[in-house]
Design a protein around this motif. Structure first.
Motif, short mmCIF file in Angstrom:
data_model
loop_
_atom_site.label_atom_id
_atom_site.label_comp_id
_atom_site.label_asym_id
_atom_site.label_seq_id
_atom_site.Cartn_x
_atom_site.Cartn_y
_atom_site.Cartn_z
N HIS A 1 0.29 12.41 4.86
CA HIS A 1 -0.28 11.24 5.55
C HIS A 1 0.45 10.97 6.86
CE1 HIS A 1 -1.67 7.08 6.21
NE2 HIS A 1 -2.77 7.58 5.67
N THR B 1 2.40 16.31 -1.12
CA THR B 1 1.25 15.43 -1.26
C THR B 1 0.40 15.90 -2.43
OG1 THR B 1 1.29 15.18 1.15
CG2 THR B 1 -0.65 14.33 0.00
N GLY C 1 -2.94 15.35 -3.34
CA GLY C 1 -4.23 14.83 -2.87
C GLY C 1 -4.13 14.41 -1.42
N HIS D 1 -4.93 0.45 -5.20
CA HIS D 1 -6.14 0.09 -4.44
C HIS D 1 -6.93 1.31 -3.96
CE1 HIS D 1 -3.69 -0.42 -0.41
NE2 HIS D 1 -4.04 0.84 -0.58
N LYS D 2 -6.66 2.45 -4.55
CA LYS D 2 -7.49 3.62 -4.28
C LYS D 2 -8.23 3.96 -5.57
CE LYS D 2 -5.40 5.30 -0.05
NZ LYS D 2 -4.22 4.46 0.23
N ASN E 1 5.75 4.82 0.78
CA ASN E 1 6.37 5.99 1.42
C ASN E 1 7.60 5.59 2.24
OD1 ASN E 1 4.64 7.90 0.33
ND2 ASN E 1 3.17 7.79 2.02
N THR F 1 -5.11 13.33 2.28
CA THR F 1 -6.16 12.39 2.68
C THR F 1 -7.39 13.14 3.18
OG1 THR F 1 -4.31 11.07 3.45
CG2 THR F 1 -6.52 10.28 4.03
N ALA G 1 -0.88 9.00 -3.36
CA ALA G 1 -1.49 7.69 -3.07
C ALA G 1 -2.85 7.58 -3.74
CB ALA G 1 -1.59 7.47 -1.56
N TRP G 2 -3.71 8.57 -3.57
CA TRP G 2 -5.00 8.45 -4.25
C TRP G 2 -5.12 9.41 -5.42
CZ3 TRP G 2 -9.27 11.80 -4.54
CH2 TRP G 2 -9.27 12.91 -3.69
N ASP H 1 3.75 12.08 -2.68
CA ASP H 1 2.80 11.08 -2.22
C ASP H 1 1.48 11.35 -2.95
OD1 ASP H 1 1.05 9.40 -1.02
OD2 ASP H 1 1.45 10.04 1.04
N GLY I 1 0.84 -1.20 0.00
CA GLY I 1 0.00 0.00 0.00
C GLY I 1 0.88 1.24 0.00
N GLY I 2 0.22 2.38 0.23
CA GLY I 2 0.95 3.64 0.20
C GLY I 2 1.95 3.77 1.35
N GLY I 3 1.62 3.17 2.47
CA GLY I 3 2.51 3.26 3.63
C GLY I 3 3.87 2.63 3.30
N ASP J 1 -1.28 4.50 -5.13
CA ASP J 1 -1.97 3.25 -4.77
C ASP J 1 -2.93 2.82 -5.86
OD1 ASP J 1 -0.77 2.86 -2.36
OD2 ASP J 1 -2.48 3.49 -1.14
C1 LIG Z 1 -2.05 10.58 0.74
C2 LIG Z 1 -1.95 9.19 1.34
N1 LIG Z 1 -0.74 8.65 1.54
C3 LIG Z 1 -0.59 7.43 2.07
C4 LIG Z 1 -1.69 6.69 2.44
C5 LIG Z 1 -1.48 5.34 3.06
O1 LIG Z 1 -1.77 4.37 2.10
P1 LIG Z 1 -2.13 2.88 2.51
O2 LIG Z 1 -3.32 2.94 3.38
O3 LIG Z 1 -2.36 2.23 1.19
O4 LIG Z 1 -0.93 2.33 3.21
C6 LIG Z 1 -2.97 7.21 2.26
C7 LIG Z 1 -4.15 6.45 2.69
O5 LIG Z 1 -5.26 6.90 2.68
C8 LIG Z 1 -3.11 8.50 1.69
O6 LIG Z 1 -4.31 9.06 1.50
#
Ligand SMILES: Cc1ncc(COP(=O)(O)O)c(C=O)c1O
Length: 454
Positions: A173, A226, A228, A286-287, A137, A230, A257-258, A255, A132-134, A284
């Motif tokens: 994030h 970032t 976008g 998965h977003k 990053n 969260t 991610a979405w 980042d 995932g995004g975590g 991601d």
């Molecule tokens: C901007 C951003 N970065 C990182 C993440 C973390 O991604 P993940 O939940 O896929 O690890 C999110 C999750 O919502 C996000 O919105």
């Protein structure tokens, strides 16, 4: 197989769309149910287990694929991407080494290369799928540290003479907090930059802080922009940050991610201008690419630094081949699931044009939501081209309002505190199935809540 999958997916979709969105259950009730039905003392027929599990999932979760789920970015998923996950489980390829799974590895590389080009990264950029995004990053911070401080690989952070500093806004994030703990940098390495009235990074403040930190003996090494956020969908000023990072020799991470999926939309991609300058990117699948969890992606324009960061060859693994390096030597993971197949299948089925339509449909629904809320007397408090609306009204008590919304099964939304202010409501169009009618109905029902419950 496909007919059956389509049939099952259509049944689940229709069940979910016609049912509750928010569960009402206690942990005790679920634990009692599990203890009574699954003590594992004797085998059960799979024909009985599957409906039982489905019944639990049907009743006891927030239905994130419901067209009226306006939540954190958990998408509705396409049949092609579900088929991808099914094939992955059926064949169970091991992607740690290229030799063990040549087809799967090449499918992932092909998909990532296509997307890297969409971002404007050079042909030789490194890229890999992540959980995932975590994780993406985290990969970015490890590679940035490796490039900025050659001593990091051997001596860790204690081998670095000055304390490394990483710059981001309060809207970045929160997972970066975990990252600095996991990398040994510690919380003090996070340097929070001020934002402007639209919650975007204030580059003048970034410059001030970097200068002051250098004078104080710190070692600035990375800026996280970032694309976008969260909470509010804010997109930091990527071109200005890119320029600043180049001048100051700082790693520029985006980042996305979405928000990253917006590069596939001619209408939106101008808002991501500058992303191609990034040293690394998180995005991601998965977003907003609407495939099942977990599917993150990490892109980096410095393949040598990636190799140095994760290098780990060992005799028990199959040796590398002319195909390039094995994923276990260039990524955080060792054993590696075929994460990328679901994105490959979805892209193959929908094509770029299908994705463009899907993303622009959701963007339009975001506009419809914003306008309907305004028309109904709500005040919009964020500014983003992405389909995420933060809003409030005089006297709103967000937790009370949300409790009523959930109790009446109108929709799922959340609340956020932007820039430390009072909680406001947050609604993001995460489902490609959300229609104008869904939105109008929800906004109408919200007006009734305001009327009846204040
Ligand atoms: C901007 C951003 N970065 C990182 C993440 C973390 O991604 P993940 O939940 O896929 O690890 C999110 C999750 O919502 C996000 O919105």
């Amino acid at each position: 197989m496909l007919d059956e999958l389509r049939h099952t997916a259509a049944r689940v979709e229709s069940d979910i769309a016609g049912g509750p969105i928010v569960p009402c259950v206690t942990p005790e009730a679920i634990r009692r149910h599990l203890a009574a039905n699954f003590d594992f003392s004797k085998p059960l027929a799979l024909d009985d287990v599957i409906p039982e599990v489905e019944s639990m999932l049907r009743q006891w979760q927030v239905q994130v694929t419901h067209p009226r789920y306006f939540g954190l970015f958990n998408p509705s998923v396409t049949v092609a991407s579900i088929a991808g996950d099914l094939l992955t489980a059926l064949y169970n390829p091991q992607l740690a080494a290229w030799r063990t799974a040549p087809a799967a590895n090449e499918i992932e590389r092909h998909t990532l290369k296509w997307l890297a080009a969409k971002f404007g990264l050079p042909a030789g950029a490194a890229a890999n799928f992540t959980s995932g995004g975590g994780e993406a990053n985290l990969s970015a911070v490890v590679v940035a540290l490796t490039q900025a401080f050659p001593e990091f690989g051997e001596g860790g952070v204690r081998g670095i003479a000055a304390a490394p500093a990483l710059y981001l806004t309060g809207g970045a994030h929160h997972g970066f907090l975990k990252t600095v703990r996991m990398t040994g940098l510690g919380r003090q390495a996070l340097r929070y930059v001020a934002t402007d009235g639209n919650l975007k990074m204030d580059v003048a403040d970034l410059a001030r802080q970097v200068k002051a930190d250098r004078e104080a003996g710190l070692a600035p090494f990375m800026v996280v922009a970032t694309a976008g956020t969260t909470a509010a969908g804010a997109i930091d000023p990527l071109p200005e940050i890119a320029r600043f990072c180049r001048l100051e020799n700082l790693w520029f991470h985006v980042d996305a991610a979405w928000g990253g999926a917006a590069v596939l939309s001619p209408r939106l991609k101008t808002h991501l201008a500058g992303i191609g300058e990034a040293d690394s990117i998180t995005c991601d699948a998965h977003k907003w690419f609407s495939v099942p969890m977990g599917a993150g992606m990490f892109f980096c324009r410095h393949p040598d630094s990636v190799s140095r960061a994760f290098d780990s060859e060992i005799s028990f693994m199959p040796g590398s081949t002319e195909s390039g390096q094995d994923p276990y030597t260039t990524t955080t993971q060792w054993s590696r699931r075929f994460i990328g197949l679901k994105l490959f299948m979805a892209l193959a089925e929908q094509g770029e044009s299908g994705y463009r339509e899907m993303i622009e449909h959701q963007t339009r629904m975001g506009d419809v939501l914003r306008q309907s809320l305004r028309d109904a007397g709500w005040r919009i408090v964020n500014d983003t081209p992405l389909p995420l609306v933060c809003f409030t009204r005089e006297g709103l008590v967000a937790p009370r309002f949300l409790a009523a919304l959930y109790k009446r099964q109108i929709a799922w939304m959340s609340s956020v505190e932007l820039d430390g202010g009072e909680p406001v409501l947050r609604a993001c169009v995460t489902s490609f199935r959300t229609t104008e009618r869904d939105i109008e109905w929800v906004v109408g029902e919200m007006a009734r809540i305001v009327e009846e419950e204040g």
